[in-house]
Design an enzyme around this catalytic site. Structure first.
Site, PDB file in Angstrom:
ATOM      1  N   GLY A 226       0.768  -1.242   0.000  1.00 43.75           N
ATOM      2  CA  GLY A 226       0.000   0.000   0.000  1.00 43.75           C
ATOM      3  C   GLY A 226       0.794   1.283   0.000  1.00 43.75           C
ATOM      4  O   GLY A 226       0.211   2.355  -0.169  1.00 43.75           O
ATOM      5  N   LEU A 265       4.869  -5.265  -1.078  1.00 46.56           N
ATOM      6  CA  LEU A 265       4.847  -3.986  -1.792  1.00 46.56           C
ATOM      7  C   LEU A 265       4.713  -4.203  -3.291  1.00 46.56           C
ATOM      8  O   LEU A 265       5.419  -5.028  -3.865  1.00 46.56           O
ATOM      9  CB  LEU A 265       6.124  -3.217  -1.476  1.00 46.56           C
ATOM     10  N   ARG A 267       3.072  -1.294  -5.927  1.00 45.48           N
ATOM     11  CA  ARG A 267       3.229   0.003  -6.571  1.00 45.48           C
ATOM     12  C   ARG A 267       4.565   0.681  -6.254  1.00 45.48           C
ATOM     13  O   ARG A 267       5.246   1.185  -7.144  1.00 45.48           O
ATOM     14  CB  ARG A 267       2.092   0.917  -6.100  1.00 45.48           C
ATOM     15  N   CYS A 333     -13.442   4.250 -28.640  1.00 45.08           N
ATOM     16  CA  CYS A 333     -14.797   4.754 -28.793  1.00 45.08           C
ATOM     17  C   CYS A 333     -15.567   4.663 -27.489  1.00 45.08           C
ATOM     18  O   CYS A 333     -16.506   3.878 -27.349  1.00 45.08           O
ATOM     19  CB  CYS A 333     -15.497   4.010 -29.920  1.00 45.08           C
ATOM     20  N   TYR A 362       0.397  -1.290 -12.288  1.00 52.17           N
ATOM     21  CA  TYR A 362      -0.998  -1.341 -12.729  1.00 52.17           C
ATOM     22  C   TYR A 362      -1.180  -0.621 -14.073  1.00 52.17           C
ATOM     23  O   TYR A 362      -2.191   0.034 -14.313  1.00 52.17           O
ATOM     24  CB  TYR A 362      -1.930  -0.766 -11.638  1.00 52.17           C
TER      25      TYR A 362
HETATM   26  C1  LIG Z   1      -2.500  -5.384  -4.288  1.00 49.86           C
HETATM   27  C2  LIG Z   1      -2.026  -5.999  -3.046  1.00 49.86           C
HETATM   28  C3  LIG Z   1      -0.794  -5.622  -2.508  1.00 49.86           C
HETATM   29  C4  LIG Z   1       0.086  -4.545  -3.116  1.00 49.86           C
HETATM   30  O1  LIG Z   1      -0.485  -3.288  -3.020  1.00 49.86           O
HETATM   31  P1  LIG Z   1       0.368  -1.978  -3.452  1.00 49.86           P
HETATM   32  O2  LIG Z   1      -0.541  -0.871  -3.108  1.00 49.86           O
HETATM   33  O3  LIG Z   1       0.624  -2.076  -4.903  1.00 49.86           O
HETATM   34  O4  LIG Z   1       1.623  -1.977  -2.635  1.00 49.86           O
HETATM   35  C5  LIG Z   1      -0.377  -6.266  -1.369  1.00 49.86           C
HETATM   36  N1  LIG Z   1      -1.118  -7.236  -0.784  1.00 49.86           N
HETATM   37  C6  LIG Z   1      -2.310  -7.622  -1.280  1.00 49.86           C
HETATM   38  C7  LIG Z   1      -3.063  -8.701  -0.598  1.00 49.86           C
HETATM   39  C8  LIG Z   1      -2.801  -7.029  -2.421  1.00 49.86           C
HETATM   40  O5  LIG Z   1      -3.977  -7.406  -2.897  1.00 49.86           O
END
Ligand SMILES: *Cc1c(COP(=O)(O)O)cnc(C)c1O
Length: 382
Positions: A226, A265, A267, A333, A362
């Site tokens: 996250g 991790l 993103r 479109c 993503y």
């Molecule tokens: C998507 C996800 C992550 C990674 O999230 P980021 O925001 O990209 O770091 C980690 N754990 C789980 C269970 C996820 O679904």
């Protein structure tokens, strides 16, 4: 960030460009943030980007893998992630995916419901193995991020409610083919305010007290992913502040002896190393607006259309001094095929190369073939 423009000129657009040096610097910064702590382990959330070259480099750096489908488990194994470092999350694991994970002997299932727990127990029984599991708990925390990417609230579909945790763990401990390992959390994505992770840590402490009261031993705590990135100013903050992120947990999370902490991790590892490169097809002057019409659309990068996400847009070709206000749109479109509205940038012309920065997470992986468009290619830095 420097781009190999001459190389770009010879390529068919649109395509993703990945700078592996930035990826390497990011991986090393993340590793430095945990290196003092033997019990802190980094996983990469495969879903953010599964380009094989990217996966290979991340696996070579010693990360584990966080997978959310059978296909991702296969991709992780093919890229060299050891099965013993793979965790498997997801609210809707199909039987074939659970069987595949059991056969591969992954390290842990992050279980999101009691019915799923029973299915894993039954499928493990067929293979005469014990499945390691952690429960994904919904900590009811508002991560103050986009509503479509927050996951830790009671209203989301993910995980088991806090008040059901103790009974779920007792249930798991009663099943013969289940080995209870710990707790898993993931409160959302693109979180820049570390206080959400401090709140998560305090919530985990309370849950651990409840388990202590029942004399239940927990060996692993997975705090999910996250951590956000700076989409507005990528060049100023190419590498996320992993130290601050990890230190938040160091400060607030109260561990029991021998407990392992896992991070997942996505993103923050791959966003800044990737750029979507496209070309201007047409400049269209409407009565009220000027449009830049690109050869890339939401089929190549869906985040703006899906989450109203911002990507910094740069014209890599022009040297024009004059600034114009544009709506930058794709050829699909659908009226949602808009990257950004009323954006000031140097005057552009047909053929100019346009970069969407911070598109490594993503981006390519969410590409589709809607309108019978080919999937975007990727090229890698030399
Ligand atoms: C998507 C996800 C992550 C990674 O999230 P980021 O925001 O990209 O770091 C980690 N754990 C789980 C269970 C996820 O679904």
């Amino acid at each position: 960030m420097q781009f190999p423009i001459d190389r770009f000129q010879q390529q068919t657009t649109p395509f993703y460009y990945y700078d592996l040096r930035i990826l390497q610097n990011t991986l090393e910064a993340a590793k430095r943030a945990v290196e003092e702590y033997d019990n802190y382990h980094l996983h990469y959330a495969i879903k953010a980007n599964t380009n094989p070259k990217i996966l290979k480099q991340i696996s070579l750096s010693g990360f584990g893998a966080d997978c959310v489908s059978g296909g991702e488990i296969k991709a992780a194994l093919a890229a060299g992630f050891p099965a013993s470092s793979i965790v498997f999350a997801g609210v809707g694991k199909a039987d074939w995916e659970i069987k595949l994970a059991l056969e591969a002997q992954i390290s842990c299932f992050n279980v999101e419901s009691i019915p799923e727990l029973y299915v894993i127990n039954d499928l493990a029984a067929e293979q005469r193995v014990r499945a390691n599991i952690a429960f994904r708990i919904t900590p009811n925390i508002d991560a103050h991020t986009n509503a479509k990417i927050t996951t830790g609230l009671n209203e989301n579909k993910f995980g088991i409610a806090m008040e059901d945790m103790v009974s779920a763990v007792k249930e798991a401990k009663s099943l013969p083919y289940i080995n209870y390992m710990g707790l898993h959390f993931h409160i959302g994505s693109q979180i820049l305010d570390c206080s959400s992770f401090a709140v998560l840590s305090e919530r985990i402490n309370e849950l651990q007290d409840q388990l202590d009261a029942e004399s239940i031993k927990t060996s692993s705590i997975n705090v999910g992913g996250g951590l956000g990135v700076d989409y507005e100013h990528p060049d100023e903050h190419l590498i996320p502040d992993f130290k601050k992120y990890v230190n938040t947990f160091r400060q607030h999370l109260k561990l029991r002896s021998g407990q392992q902490v896992h991070f997942e991790l996505g993103r923050s590892i791959v966003a800044q190393c990737g750029t979507l490169i496209s070309r201007i097809l047409y400049i269209k002057g409407g009565h009220h607006k000027k449009f830049i019409i690109l050869d890339a659309g939401f089929t190549d990068l869906i985040r703006p259309a899906m989450y109203d996400a911002f990507h910094l847009v740069q014209n890599l070709t022009t040297t024009a001094q004059k600034v114009e206000k544009y709506d930058i749109v794709g050829p699909i479109c659908e009226s949602s095929d808009v990257f950004i509205k009323d954006f000031n940038m140097p005057e552009g012309k047909r053929g100019d190369l346009i970069a969407f920065r911070s598109a490594g997470a993503y981006g390519e992986i969410m590409a589709s073939q809607y309108n019978c468009r080919p999937l975007p290619n990727s090229i890698i830095s030399e």
